[in-house]
Design an enzyme around this catalytic site. Sequence first.
Site, PDB file in Angstrom:
ATOM      1  N   SER A  23       0.823  -1.208   0.000  1.00  0.00           N
ATOM      2  CA  SER A  23       0.000   0.000   0.000  1.00  0.00           C
ATOM      3  C   SER A  23       0.859   1.259   0.000  1.00  0.00           C
ATOM      4  O   SER A  23       1.332   1.715   1.051  1.00  0.00           O
ATOM      5  CB  SER A  23      -0.937  -0.015   1.210  1.00  0.00           C
ATOM      6  OG  SER A  23      -1.899   0.987   1.127  1.00  0.00           O
ATOM      7  N   SER A  29       2.273   0.069   6.631  1.00  0.00           N
ATOM      8  CA  SER A  29       2.395  -1.035   5.679  1.00  0.00           C
ATOM      9  C   SER A  29       3.810  -1.126   5.142  1.00  0.00           C
ATOM     10  O   SER A  29       4.399  -2.218   5.059  1.00  0.00           O
ATOM     11  CB  SER A  29       1.394  -0.843   4.534  1.00  0.00           C
ATOM     12  OG  SER A  29       1.581  -1.797   3.514  1.00  0.00           O
ATOM     13  N   HIS A 138      -4.063  -4.479  -5.163  1.00  0.00           N
ATOM     14  CA  HIS A 138      -4.525  -5.521  -4.247  1.00  0.00           C
ATOM     15  C   HIS A 138      -5.903  -5.226  -3.679  1.00  0.00           C
ATOM     16  O   HIS A 138      -6.609  -6.144  -3.255  1.00  0.00           O
ATOM     17  CB  HIS A 138      -3.512  -5.742  -3.114  1.00  0.00           C
ATOM     18  CG  HIS A 138      -3.379  -4.582  -2.168  1.00  0.00           C
ATOM     19  ND1 HIS A 138      -2.820  -3.388  -2.534  1.00  0.00           N
ATOM     20  CD2 HIS A 138      -3.728  -4.447  -0.861  1.00  0.00           C
ATOM     21  CE1 HIS A 138      -2.818  -2.564  -1.499  1.00  0.00           C
ATOM     22  NE2 HIS A 138      -3.374  -3.175  -0.481  1.00  0.00           N
ATOM     23  N   GLU A 175     -12.803   5.258  -2.299  1.00  0.00           N
ATOM     24  CA  GLU A 175     -12.277   4.477  -1.179  1.00  0.00           C
ATOM     25  C   GLU A 175     -13.310   4.228  -0.093  1.00  0.00           C
ATOM     26  O   GLU A 175     -12.974   3.811   1.009  1.00  0.00           O
ATOM     27  CB  GLU A 175     -11.059   5.188  -0.588  1.00  0.00           C
ATOM     28  CG  GLU A 175      -9.912   5.345  -1.561  1.00  0.00           C
ATOM     29  CD  GLU A 175      -9.134   4.052  -1.785  1.00  0.00           C
ATOM     30  OE1 GLU A 175      -8.774   3.395  -0.803  1.00  0.00           O
ATOM     31  OE2 GLU A 175      -8.878   3.711  -2.960  1.00  0.00           O
ATOM     32  N   HIS A 247      -6.119   7.989   3.869  1.00  0.00           N
ATOM     33  CA  HIS A 247      -7.564   8.175   3.917  1.00  0.00           C
ATOM     34  C   HIS A 247      -7.877   9.288   4.915  1.00  0.00           C
ATOM     35  O   HIS A 247      -7.113   9.510   5.874  1.00  0.00           O
ATOM     36  CB  HIS A 247      -8.292   6.899   4.361  1.00  0.00           C
ATOM     37  CG  HIS A 247      -8.216   5.779   3.378  1.00  0.00           C
ATOM     38  ND1 HIS A 247      -7.934   4.481   3.747  1.00  0.00           N
ATOM     39  CD2 HIS A 247      -8.381   5.750   2.038  1.00  0.00           C
ATOM     40  CE1 HIS A 247      -7.927   3.705   2.681  1.00  0.00           C
ATOM     41  NE2 HIS A 247      -8.195   4.458   1.631  1.00  0.00           N
ATOM     42  N   ASN A 362      -0.175  -3.225   9.870  1.00  0.00           N
ATOM     43  CA  ASN A 362      -0.412  -3.200   8.426  1.00  0.00           C
ATOM     44  C   ASN A 362      -1.127  -1.924   7.995  1.00  0.00           C
ATOM     45  O   ASN A 362      -1.516  -1.785   6.842  1.00  0.00           O
ATOM     46  CB  ASN A 362      -1.232  -4.422   8.004  1.00  0.00           C
ATOM     47  CG  ASN A 362      -0.639  -5.126   6.799  1.00  0.00           C
ATOM     48  OD1 ASN A 362       0.303  -4.651   6.188  1.00  0.00           O
ATOM     49  ND2 ASN A 362      -1.210  -6.259   6.434  1.00  0.00           N
ATOM     50  N   CYS A 368     -10.715   1.634  10.775  1.00  0.00           N
ATOM     51  CA  CYS A 368     -10.558   0.930   9.501  1.00  0.00           C
ATOM     52  C   CYS A 368     -11.309  -0.399   9.504  1.00  0.00           C
ATOM     53  O   CYS A 368     -11.781  -0.856   8.467  1.00  0.00           O
ATOM     54  CB  CYS A 368      -9.077   0.647   9.218  1.00  0.00           C
ATOM     55  SG  CYS A 368      -8.136   2.079   8.654  1.00  0.00           S
TER      56      CYS A 368
END
Length: 440
Positions: A23, A29, A138, A175, A247, A362, A368
Amino acid sequence: MNPAFEVNFDGLIGPSHNYGGLSDGNLASARNAGDVSNPREAAVQGLEKMRTLVRAGLVQGVLPPLARPNFDLLAAAGFLGADAQIIEAAARTAPRLLKAAYSASSMWTANAATVSPSADTSDGRLHLTAANLSTMLHRSIEHPDTTATLISIFAGEDHFAVHGALPAHGDFADEGAANHVRLCNEQGAPGVELFVYGRDDGESTAGFPARQTRLASESVARSHELDLVRVVFARQARRAIEAGAFHNDVVCVGALDTLFFHEFAFEDTAGTLDALRRSAQGLFDLKPVMVPDAEVPLADAISSYLFNSQLLQLPGEDRLVLFAPGETQDTASTRAYCERLVTRNGPIGRVEYVDVRQSMRNGGGPACLRLRVVMTEDQLASCHSGVLLDEERIDELQACVRATYRDRLSPADLADPAFADECRIAREALLGILELDALT
């Protein structure tokens, strides 16, 4: 006004949870890429967070992991033959593509969809639009299966409208709820929906990608049949994106009439707050809580995920509760800020810390991991009951995880064809518990 409840649908972390470093713009990440993960611990941690909210008296749902590896992606890339042959060939010649096919990123269900409750929509139905997640390979493979999952859970067309993803083009990059906040006086009352975008359609940006476009946000608002007088479109600060706020929910969270955000969350903070107040006129008085950069530097806000917390109204409490990750407590500036926050006479009265460290490593915190869905009693009765949790079902899911998930997984382990069978067996067992066998 119909009584309504905010239901949190958390993503059940899948057996292929690994630190693939896929990402771009997600600092956690990238920092932990290649490390050994613990899928079993990750899923148990997530379920314990869900248990905490069940015990607090909230309605808690769960979304199952998607099938992994995604053989459609590998076949599209020209890998053919039996499953084992496909995995062996991809591992040898396209290992990054294999990591994408195995990604467990659907666990972050704040990206699964954007949701508008029936109190805001002209047709009086609950609307959900699956996010195309087109910026990252991904994640871009998730939306067909996510749409199928949402249709299975929110099946009655009298109550629900499930929309497929927007076109998979950069101008429509979407998103989901990670860039969307709904504000209101009460959950069942009409509210104001805030859509946050990082770039205009056709605009290119240097550095970390701006994953949400204004066109995508506007398209979702139109398809949800929202009253545009009650909609605000605000641009996320480029400074925040470059600092790692991939985000908006990394620097902002809202609940009821309260917006909790960092000083550098929006490109035009004063203009955003003014637009929200005008849209909320006659519905509620906005309560903004801005965290100054002098008290919590932007870098600390992002590394601690202070704002990637769940801001919740709990039964019996007259002020909101912030469910923050343990990293917020471990970071000196955010811990000190939270201690000051709860002593003030503001809308947030308590901070509770939860352990989701496997997810955090991650790049995903408590916010999230959940998709917020405001539902009336009739809608709640009409959705698939198998995904609504009590402690007994949480116990069943945890027992299944402990029996079928590995406690150690490195990206190199994805090359083992036997692991694909492990993932399939684990997912099918989980779907059985959730009474979603049609998704196998």
